[in-house]
Design a protein around this motif. Structure first.
Motif, PDB file in Angstrom:
ATOM      1  N   PRO A  95       0.821  -1.215   0.000  1.00 35.34           N
ATOM      2  CA  PRO A  95       0.000   0.000   0.000  1.00 35.34           C
ATOM      3  C   PRO A  95       0.854   1.264   0.000  1.00 35.34           C
ATOM      4  O   PRO A  95       1.935   1.281   0.569  1.00 35.34           O
ATOM      5  N   LEU A 124      -3.077   3.518   1.582  1.00 38.15           N
ATOM      6  CA  LEU A 124      -3.905   2.801   2.540  1.00 38.15           C
ATOM      7  C   LEU A 124      -3.147   2.637   3.852  1.00 38.15           C
ATOM      8  O   LEU A 124      -2.078   2.022   3.873  1.00 38.15           O
ATOM      9  N   ALA A 146      -1.776   1.175   7.227  1.00 38.21           N
ATOM     10  CA  ALA A 146      -1.494  -0.235   7.557  1.00 38.21           C
ATOM     11  C   ALA A 146      -2.628  -0.871   8.345  1.00 38.21           C
ATOM     12  O   ALA A 146      -2.949  -2.044   8.130  1.00 38.21           O
ATOM     13  N   VAL A 183      -5.269  -2.467   6.120  1.00 36.08           N
ATOM     14  CA  VAL A 183      -4.918  -3.556   5.208  1.00 36.08           C
ATOM     15  C   VAL A 183      -5.555  -4.838   5.730  1.00 36.08           C
ATOM     16  O   VAL A 183      -5.369  -5.208   6.887  1.00 36.08           O
ATOM     17  N   THR A 184      -6.323  -5.495   4.872  1.00 35.03           N
ATOM     18  CA  THR A 184      -7.049  -6.702   5.281  1.00 35.03           C
ATOM     19  C   THR A 184      -6.245  -7.972   5.091  1.00 35.03           C
ATOM     20  O   THR A 184      -6.544  -8.981   5.703  1.00 35.03           O
ATOM     21  N   ASP A 202      -7.767  -5.300  -0.710  1.00 31.04           N
ATOM     22  CA  ASP A 202      -6.780  -4.254  -0.420  1.00 31.04           C
ATOM     23  C   ASP A 202      -6.462  -3.422  -1.654  1.00 31.04           C
ATOM     24  O   ASP A 202      -6.337  -2.197  -1.564  1.00 31.04           O
ATOM     25  N   GLU A 240      -7.097   0.541  -1.905  1.00 31.07           N
ATOM     26  CA  GLU A 240      -6.003   1.436  -2.306  1.00 31.07           C
ATOM     27  C   GLU A 240      -6.408   2.276  -3.519  1.00 31.07           C
ATOM     28  O   GLU A 240      -6.173   3.488  -3.558  1.00 31.07           O
ATOM     29  N   ARG A 279     -11.073  -9.519   7.413  1.00 29.62           N
ATOM     30  CA  ARG A 279      -9.673  -9.202   7.667  1.00 29.62           C
ATOM     31  C   ARG A 279      -8.950 -10.372   8.306  1.00 29.62           C
ATOM     32  O   ARG A 279      -8.238 -10.203   9.272  1.00 29.62           O
TER      33      ARG A 279
END
Length: 137
Positions: A6, A9, A11, A14-15, A21, A25, A127
């Motif tokens: 990323p 995006l 952290a 973030v999935t 993701d 993004e 996630r």
């Protein structure tokens, strides 16, 4: 599977699911580009507004398919998507017509999208990799 890196995006959003993701993004990047466009030109072209709505629609469809594949009840989450799309679509139309403030809309979209990922996507279990990493830490 490609490695996701990323740039915009955060952290914590973030999935660990590469398709999700990458879409998150791309939506954040689109929001940044629209902000830049509006700052420099004080105008939001209708094509940009429609492209943002389409990116959101496609992302929500991806989430809905993933949740269905995971056997998750997605009805309330999908309802939130629909409400957001209707509100954003209406306001984007007003922005394009010069009747609404694009920056207020973009701040709302940034906030809504970040909150939606961190709160709602987590609750749905979208996630898994991020949760696994946290559990190991």
């Amino acid at each position: 599977m490609s490695k996701f890196a990323p740039r915009l995006l955060p952290a914590e959003l973030v999935t660990g699911l590469p398709d999700i993701d990458a879409q998150h993004e791309a939506i954040f990047a689109r929001l940044v580009a629209i902000k830049d466009l509006c700052l420099n030109h004080r105008h939001l072209p209708e094509s940009e507004a429609q492209a943002l709505l389409q990116a959101l629609r496609e992302h929500y469809e991806t989430e809905e398919k993933l949740a269905a594949a995971m056997g998750r009840d997605f009805s309330e989450h999908a309802r939130q998507h629909e409400i957001m799309l209707l509100a954003a679509g209406k306001t984007l139309k007003e922005v394009v017509e010069g009747r609404a403030n694009v920056f207020a809309l973009l701040r709302y979209l940034d906030y809504w999208f970040e909150r939606h990922i961190s709160d709602d996507d987590v609750l749905l279990g979208l996630r898994p990799a991020a949760e696994e990493r946290r559990a190991r830490a």
